[in-house]
Design a protein around this motif. Structure first.
Motif, PDB file in Angstrom:
ATOM      1  N   LEU A   1       0.823  -1.202   0.000  1.00  0.00           N
ATOM      2  CA  LEU A   1       0.000   0.000   0.000  1.00  0.00           C
ATOM      3  C   LEU A   1       0.860   1.255   0.000  1.00  0.00           C
ATOM      4  O   LEU A   1       0.591   2.217  -0.730  1.00  0.00           O
ATOM      5  CB  LEU A   1      -0.937   0.009   1.205  1.00  0.00           C
ATOM      6  CG  LEU A   1      -1.835   1.249   1.330  1.00  0.00           C
ATOM      7  CD1 LEU A   1      -2.723   1.406   0.104  1.00  0.00           C
ATOM      8  CD2 LEU A   1      -2.678   1.181   2.597  1.00  0.00           C
ATOM      9  N   SER A   2       1.921   1.261   0.801  1.00  0.00           N
ATOM     10  CA  SER A   2       2.768   2.457   0.879  1.00  0.00           C
ATOM     11  C   SER A   2       3.455   2.757  -0.451  1.00  0.00           C
ATOM     12  O   SER A   2       3.727   3.915  -0.773  1.00  0.00           O
ATOM     13  CB  SER A   2       3.822   2.286   1.977  1.00  0.00           C
ATOM     14  OG  SER A   2       4.693   1.210   1.684  1.00  0.00           O
ATOM     15  N   SER A   3       3.723   1.721  -1.252  1.00  0.00           N
ATOM     16  CA  SER A   3       4.428   1.944  -2.521  1.00  0.00           C
ATOM     17  C   SER A   3       3.498   2.408  -3.646  1.00  0.00           C
ATOM     18  O   SER A   3       3.969   2.933  -4.660  1.00  0.00           O
ATOM     19  CB  SER A   3       5.156   0.667  -2.966  1.00  0.00           C
ATOM     20  OG  SER A   3       4.238  -0.339  -3.359  1.00  0.00           O
ATOM     21  N   VAL A   4       2.189   2.204  -3.483  1.00  0.00           N
ATOM     22  CA  VAL A   4       1.262   2.546  -4.574  1.00  0.00           C
ATOM     23  C   VAL A   4       0.213   3.585  -4.191  1.00  0.00           C
ATOM     24  O   VAL A   4      -0.508   4.085  -5.061  1.00  0.00           O
ATOM     25  CB  VAL A   4       0.531   1.283  -5.096  1.00  0.00           C
ATOM     26  CG1 VAL A   4       1.539   0.265  -5.610  1.00  0.00           C
ATOM     27  CG2 VAL A   4      -0.359   0.675  -4.025  1.00  0.00           C
ATOM     28  N   GLU A   5       0.136   3.950  -2.913  1.00  0.00           N
ATOM     29  CA  GLU A   5      -0.951   4.839  -2.481  1.00  0.00           C
ATOM     30  C   GLU A   5      -0.892   6.192  -3.171  1.00  0.00           C
ATOM     31  O   GLU A   5      -1.932   6.731  -3.595  1.00  0.00           O
ATOM     32  CB  GLU A   5      -0.937   5.013  -0.967  1.00  0.00           C
ATOM     33  CG  GLU A   5      -2.153   5.776  -0.460  1.00  0.00           C
ATOM     34  CD  GLU A   5      -2.316   5.690   1.041  1.00  0.00           C
ATOM     35  OE1 GLU A   5      -3.444   5.902   1.515  1.00  0.00           O
ATOM     36  OE2 GLU A   5      -1.319   5.418   1.738  1.00  0.00           O
ATOM     37  N   ASP A   6       0.296   6.779  -3.304  1.00  0.00           N
ATOM     38  CA  ASP A   6       0.410   8.081  -3.963  1.00  0.00           C
ATOM     39  C   ASP A   6      -0.091   8.015  -5.405  1.00  0.00           C
ATOM     40  O   ASP A   6      -0.810   8.911  -5.871  1.00  0.00           O
ATOM     41  CB  ASP A   6       1.864   8.566  -3.943  1.00  0.00           C
ATOM     42  CG  ASP A   6       2.294   9.061  -2.579  1.00  0.00           C
ATOM     43  OD1 ASP A   6       1.414   9.293  -1.732  1.00  0.00           O
ATOM     44  OD2 ASP A   6       3.513   9.204  -2.358  1.00  0.00           O
ATOM     45  N   ALA A   7       0.297   6.962  -6.123  1.00  0.00           N
ATOM     46  CA  ALA A   7      -0.130   6.820  -7.513  1.00  0.00           C
ATOM     47  C   ALA A   7      -1.640   6.635  -7.602  1.00  0.00           C
ATOM     48  O   ALA A   7      -2.298   7.205  -8.480  1.00  0.00           O
ATOM     49  CB  ALA A   7       0.583   5.636  -8.165  1.00  0.00           C
ATOM     50  N   LEU A   8      -2.212   5.860  -6.683  1.00  0.00           N
ATOM     51  CA  LEU A   8      -3.661   5.655  -6.680  1.00  0.00           C
ATOM     52  C   LEU A   8      -4.393   6.968  -6.416  1.00  0.00           C
ATOM     53  O   LEU A   8      -5.367   7.303  -7.106  1.00  0.00           O
ATOM     54  CB  LEU A   8      -4.052   4.621  -5.619  1.00  0.00           C
ATOM     55  CG  LEU A   8      -3.657   3.172  -5.899  1.00  0.00           C
ATOM     56  CD1 LEU A   8      -3.961   2.298  -4.685  1.00  0.00           C
ATOM     57  CD2 LEU A   8      -4.385   2.627  -7.128  1.00  0.00           C
ATOM     58  N   GLU A   9      -3.935   7.713  -5.434  1.00  0.00           N
ATOM     59  CA  GLU A   9      -4.592   8.982  -5.110  1.00  0.00           C
ATOM     60  C   GLU A   9      -4.490   9.964  -6.273  1.00  0.00           C
ATOM     61  O   GLU A   9      -5.444  10.710  -6.561  1.00  0.00           O
ATOM     62  CB  GLU A   9      -3.986   9.567  -3.838  1.00  0.00           C
ATOM     63  CG  GLU A   9      -4.328   8.762  -2.588  1.00  0.00           C
ATOM     64  CD  GLU A   9      -3.726   9.346  -1.326  1.00  0.00           C
ATOM     65  OE1 GLU A   9      -2.897  10.273  -1.451  1.00  0.00           O
ATOM     66  OE2 GLU A   9      -4.059   8.869  -0.234  1.00  0.00           O
ATOM     67  N   THR A  10      -3.343   9.979  -6.946  1.00  0.00           N
ATOM     68  CA  THR A  10      -3.185  10.856  -8.105  1.00  0.00           C
ATOM     69  C   THR A  10      -4.143  10.457  -9.220  1.00  0.00           C
ATOM     70  O   THR A  10      -4.794  11.312  -9.840  1.00  0.00           O
ATOM     71  CB  THR A  10      -1.736  10.796  -8.633  1.00  0.00           C
ATOM     72  OG1 THR A  10      -0.836  11.245  -7.604  1.00  0.00           O
ATOM     73  CG2 THR A  10      -1.571  11.681  -9.870  1.00  0.00           C
ATOM     74  N   ALA A  11      -4.257   9.169  -9.472  1.00  0.00           N
ATOM     75  CA  ALA A  11      -5.151   8.696 -10.538  1.00  0.00           C
ATOM     76  C   ALA A  11      -6.599   9.076 -10.259  1.00  0.00           C
ATOM     77  O   ALA A  11      -7.310   9.568 -11.146  1.00  0.00           O
ATOM     78  CB  ALA A  11      -5.015   7.180 -10.686  1.00  0.00           C
ATOM     79  N   PHE A  12      -7.030   8.889  -9.029  1.00  0.00           N
ATOM     80  CA  PHE A  12      -8.427   9.180  -8.697  1.00  0.00           C
ATOM     81  C   PHE A  12      -8.697  10.682  -8.597  1.00  0.00           C
ATOM     82  O   PHE A  12      -9.848  11.090  -8.491  1.00  0.00           O
ATOM     83  CB  PHE A  12      -8.811   8.488  -7.396  1.00  0.00           C
ATOM     84  CG  PHE A  12      -9.170   7.032  -7.574  1.00  0.00           C
ATOM     85  CD1 PHE A  12     -10.438   6.659  -7.978  1.00  0.00           C
ATOM     86  CD2 PHE A  12      -8.234   6.040  -7.348  1.00  0.00           C
ATOM     87  CE1 PHE A  12     -10.774   5.327  -8.152  1.00  0.00           C
ATOM     88  CE2 PHE A  12      -8.548   4.701  -7.519  1.00  0.00           C
ATOM     89  CZ  PHE A  12      -9.820   4.338  -7.921  1.00  0.00           C
ATOM     90  N   SER A  13      -7.653  11.498  -8.643  1.00  0.00           N
ATOM     91  CA  SER A  13      -7.842  12.951  -8.593  1.00  0.00           C
ATOM     92  C   SER A  13      -8.226  13.532  -9.948  1.00  0.00           C
ATOM     93  O   SER A  13      -8.566  14.705 -10.039  1.00  0.00           O
ATOM     94  CB  SER A  13      -6.565  13.634  -8.077  1.00  0.00           C
ATOM     95  OG  SER A  13      -5.524  13.564  -9.044  1.00  0.00           O
ATOM     96  N   PHE A  14      -8.190  12.716 -11.004  1.00  0.00           N
ATOM     97  CA  PHE A  14      -8.591  13.175 -12.338  1.00  0.00           C
ATOM     98  C   PHE A  14     -10.117  13.249 -12.366  1.00  0.00           C
ATOM     99  O   PHE A  14     -10.800  12.259 -12.680  1.00  0.00           O
ATOM    100  CB  PHE A  14      -8.083  12.212 -13.407  1.00  0.00           C
ATOM    101  CG  PHE A  14      -6.628  12.369 -13.751  1.00  0.00           C
ATOM    102  CD1 PHE A  14      -6.228  12.782 -15.014  1.00  0.00           C
ATOM    103  CD2 PHE A  14      -5.645  12.100 -12.805  1.00  0.00           C
ATOM    104  CE1 PHE A  14      -4.891  12.919 -15.330  1.00  0.00           C
ATOM    105  CE2 PHE A  14      -4.297  12.229 -13.105  1.00  0.00           C
ATOM    106  CZ  PHE A  14      -3.915  12.650 -14.368  1.00  0.00           C
TER     107      PHE A  14
END
Length: 286
Positions: A41-54
């Motif tokens: 989770l720690s390695s992918v959370e930033d990318a997930l949050e960025t994706a869902f911010s679109f």
């Protein structure tokens, strides 16, 4: 507001092409090693949050390629994806590459639609614990094992000690509990389309085509074709990567140097982690 203004601009400057962000969830799930961090989770959370911010994205796409690993990290990633999907009212499309097995399939369950290649490997809905026993090796080498603990079961299933029946039974109880949680998750997410295959939860795995017949996935396809078919040929695909550490932005190799320093004292552990990772992939012919 920006999109409204663009609608008054003639020609290509007024066009707003849809964008679907893609997050790649690849590798063995877990802590990994200093030289090769695992999927967590720690390695992918930033990318997930960025994706869902679109905000204008018609959907979020996840590209999954994992033979499994830690059930805890798998569940954490699954729950975070669903939380973000609910908070942002976004459809989640999961595209399986080579493998979505065990914890990899658990993550794939976060998708509203799961799309696979015909030759993808899907399933392995079960729990496994593996290790080695070195008792005879120690005796032959003339090495004496010395362990001092407070707590009778502190060295349960120690690889340098003979197996104890009660300890193995305890481990199997834990595995059964985790397996039941996994089964409940599959039924909750896929229950309306699951087939009657008796061996569905036995730990077996299947090709993508067979997995579709069993109801484990929804359809056969690939990321680029599916995105354009659903949202138009002009739809852009934007891969979202993990954010770099602060120093890594300005000092090339800064994070690498830190990893190498950390790894220097744990090379044997890193080697074992690499062998374990290779064995997980090899199970599926990769």
């Amino acid at each position: 507001m920006l999109n409204k203004l663009r609608s008054y601009i003639p020609g290509k400057w007024g066009e707003v092409k849809p964008v679907v962000p893609v997050v790649r969830l690849n590798g063995v799930i877990g802590a990994g090693s200093p030289l090769k961090p695992g999927l967590s989770l720690s390695s992918v959370e930033d990318a997930l949050e960025t994706a869902f911010s679109f905000k204008e994205a018609p959907a979020i796409a996840l590209s999954v390629n994992s033979p499994g690993g830690s059930p805890v990290q798998s569940n954490l990633i699954f729950k975070r994806i669903r939380q973000l999907a609910d908070e942002n009212n976004k459809q989640v499309l999961v595209f399986v590459e080579d493998v979505a097995a065990s914890g990899g399939y658990m993550i794939a369950l976060a998708g509203d639609d799961i799309i696979v290649d015909q030759a993808s490997v899907v399933g392995s809905i079960g729990v496994v614990s593996a290790g080695f026993g070195f008792t005879e090796l120690l005796q032959k080498a003339g090495v004496e094992r010395r362990v001092y603990t407070s707590g009778d079961k502190k060295v349960t299933l120690d690889p340098f000690s003979p197996e104890i029946k009660e300890d193995v039974e305890h481990l199997k109880t834990l595995q059964h509990e985790i397996h039941e949680m996994f089964i409940d998750m599959v039924k909750r997410r896929r229950g309306d389309v699951l087939g009657d295959e008796k061996e569905l939860f036995s730990g077996l795995f299947w090709t993508g085509a067979k997995a579709r017949d069993l109801g484990l996935v929804d359809s056969i396809g690939d990321l680029h074709s599916t995105i354009r078919e659903r949202f138009g040929k002009e739809t852009k695909i934007k891969v979202i990567g993990a954010k770099k550490r602060f120093l890594g932005r300005f000092i090339p190799g800064a994070s690498l140097q830190g990893n190498l320093t950390e790894a220097a004292g744990s090379l044997p552990a890193a080697t074992l982690a690499t062998l374990e990772e290779k064995s997980l992939w090899a199970k599926f012919g990769l």
